[in-house]
Design a protein around this motif. Structure first.
Motif, PDB file in Angstrom:
ATOM      1  N   SER A 239       0.810  -1.229   0.000  1.00 60.29           N
ATOM      2  CA  SER A 239       0.000   0.000   0.000  1.00 60.29           C
ATOM      3  C   SER A 239       0.838   1.271   0.000  1.00 60.29           C
ATOM      4  N   PHE A 240       2.076   1.197  -0.490  1.00 66.28           N
ATOM      5  CA  PHE A 240       2.986   2.337  -0.555  1.00 66.28           C
ATOM      6  C   PHE A 240       3.232   2.959   0.823  1.00 66.28           C
ATOM      7  N   ARG A 241       3.295   2.120   1.855  1.00 66.13           N
ATOM      8  CA  ARG A 241       3.521   2.634   3.208  1.00 66.13           C
ATOM      9  C   ARG A 241       4.877   3.304   3.349  1.00 66.13           C
ATOM     10  N   ALA A 242       5.845   2.883   2.541  1.00 65.30           N
ATOM     11  CA  ALA A 242       7.173   3.512   2.597  1.00 65.30           C
ATOM     12  C   ALA A 242       7.215   4.831   1.838  1.00 65.30           C
ATOM     13  N   GLY A 243       6.100   5.182   1.171  1.00 62.54           N
ATOM     14  CA  GLY A 243       6.061   6.382   0.349  1.00 62.54           C
ATOM     15  C   GLY A 243       6.391   6.057  -1.089  1.00 62.54           C
ATOM     16  N   TRP A 244       5.645   6.631  -2.018  1.00 57.76           N
ATOM     17  CA  TRP A 244       5.839   6.261  -3.413  1.00 57.76           C
ATOM     18  C   TRP A 244       7.169   6.771  -3.954  1.00 57.76           C
ATOM     19  N   THR A 245       7.707   7.840  -3.376  1.00 56.43           N
ATOM     20  CA  THR A 245       8.991   8.349  -3.872  1.00 56.43           C
ATOM     21  C   THR A 245      10.134   7.403  -3.522  1.00 56.43           C
ATOM     22  N   ALA A 246      10.050   6.729  -2.373  1.00 46.33           N
ATOM     23  CA  ALA A 246      11.065   5.733  -2.017  1.00 46.33           C
ATOM     24  C   ALA A 246      11.010   4.560  -2.984  1.00 46.33           C
TER      25      ALA A 246
ATOM     26  N   ILE B 180      -1.849   6.498  -7.103  1.00 45.76           N
ATOM     27  CA  ILE B 180      -0.433   6.546  -6.765  1.00 45.76           C
ATOM     28  C   ILE B 180       0.368   5.631  -7.689  1.00 45.76           C
ATOM     29  N   ALA B 181      -0.193   4.481  -8.041  1.00 47.13           N
ATOM     30  CA  ALA B 181       0.505   3.583  -8.969  1.00 47.13           C
ATOM     31  C   ALA B 181       0.752   4.271 -10.305  1.00 47.13           C
ATOM     32  N   LEU B 182      -0.225   5.036 -10.775  1.00 48.05           N
ATOM     33  CA  LEU B 182      -0.058   5.730 -12.051  1.00 48.05           C
ATOM     34  C   LEU B 182       0.872   6.941 -11.907  1.00 48.05           C
ATOM     35  N   ARG B 183       0.890   7.560 -10.730  1.00 47.44           N
ATOM     36  CA  ARG B 183       1.860   8.632 -10.489  1.00 47.44           C
ATOM     37  C   ARG B 183       3.277   8.068 -10.504  1.00 47.44           C
ATOM     38  N   LEU B 184       3.437   6.875  -9.918  1.00 43.15           N
ATOM     39  CA  LEU B 184       4.729   6.196  -9.959  1.00 43.15           C
ATOM     40  C   LEU B 184       5.135   5.924 -11.403  1.00 43.15           C
ATOM     41  N   ALA B 185       4.204   5.435 -12.211  1.00 49.95           N
ATOM     42  CA  ALA B 185       4.500   5.176 -13.622  1.00 49.95           C
ATOM     43  C   ALA B 185       5.002   6.435 -14.308  1.00 49.95           C
ATOM     44  N   ASP B 186       4.331   7.550 -14.084  1.00 49.44           N
ATOM     45  CA  ASP B 186       4.723   8.803 -14.714  1.00 49.44           C
ATOM     46  C   ASP B 186       6.124   9.231 -14.270  1.00 49.44           C
ATOM     47  N   ALA B 187       6.426   9.040 -12.982  1.00 51.03           N
ATOM     48  CA  ALA B 187       7.748   9.424 -12.468  1.00 51.03           C
ATOM     49  C   ALA B 187       8.861   8.556 -13.051  1.00 51.03           C
TER      50      ALA B 187
END
Length: 213
Positions: free
Chosen positions: A3-10, A33-40
């Motif tokens: 669930s991205f508990r570590a933060g999506w930027t990590a 958040i999963a799609l934000r990760l994809a974009d990053a």
């Protein structure tokens, strides 16, 4: 992804070093958040997130791959256990295709074995090469793992470097996360990176040779 508990930027920082072309994620609490990760990561993505659904898987992919079709399927339910399911992205690039499936199975032995059969039934009618990224919650001798590995190649068993243990992330002692591939694909190398834990599991990574046009 826990669930991205570590933060999506990590998570982004770890995955940026790996630079995957196709990424199979489980336990993504938030599709946004999963799609934000994809974009990053300069990738695109699809998820199993739907209204009133607890399915939390995703497939991220990098150009020139593009999605031509998407399947989000629920697996059969046993009593009051948590609903399980998978997302299958049918990818295409000039000269080849690939079906990428992400799924997270549960804690019940009998349910996992049944779900493994349902997964392979689905993939048996898919045309072209397939990859299946799955948190099986059991080791290679488990019934579900043996069922799938009897029909698809276990990438780490075929070309693994190291022990392949993925859980728990801080000091892994169990190999319960897998990448399975169909027989059209050649696994060149598979490994579990020794990167900073950003989940309760470590990743499984593989270099895979795709068939030519």
């Amino acid at each position: 992804m826990r669930s991205f508990r570590a933060g999506w930027t990590a998570v982004r920082d770890v995955l940026a070093d790996l630079a995957p072309d196709v990424l199979l994620l489980q336990e993504c609490r938030s599709g946004r958040i999963a799609l934000r990760l994809a974009d990053a990561l300069a990738m695109e993505g699809v998820t199993s997130h739907r209204p009133f659904s607890r399915l939390r898987n995703a497939v991220l992919y990098r150009a020139p791959w593009r999605v031509t079709e998407l399947d989000v399927r629920k697996l059969s339910r046993e009593g009051r256990t948590l609903r399980r399911g998978f997302v299958a992205a049918h990818l295409w690039q000039p000269g080849t295709r690939l079906t990428a499936v992400s799924v997270h199975l549960g804690l019940s032995d009998s349910e996992r074995e049944r779900h493994a059969r349902e997964l392979t039934d689905f993939l048996s009618v898919v045309k072209g090469p397939s990859v299946l990224g799955v948190d099986l919650n059991e080791g290679p001798t488990g019934a579900a793992a043996r069922w799938i590995s009897g029909r698809f190649y276990d990438a780490f068993a075929q070309a693994g470097d190291g022990s392949g243990e993925t859980f728990p992330a801080e000091l892994p002692t169990a190999r319960i996360d897998y990448l399975f591939v169909s027989d059209e694909l050649a696994v060149l190398k598979a490994w579990v990176p020794d990167s900073a834990p950003v989940s309760d599991h470590r990743a499984v990574v593989a270099d895979v040779d795709l068939p030519g046009p």
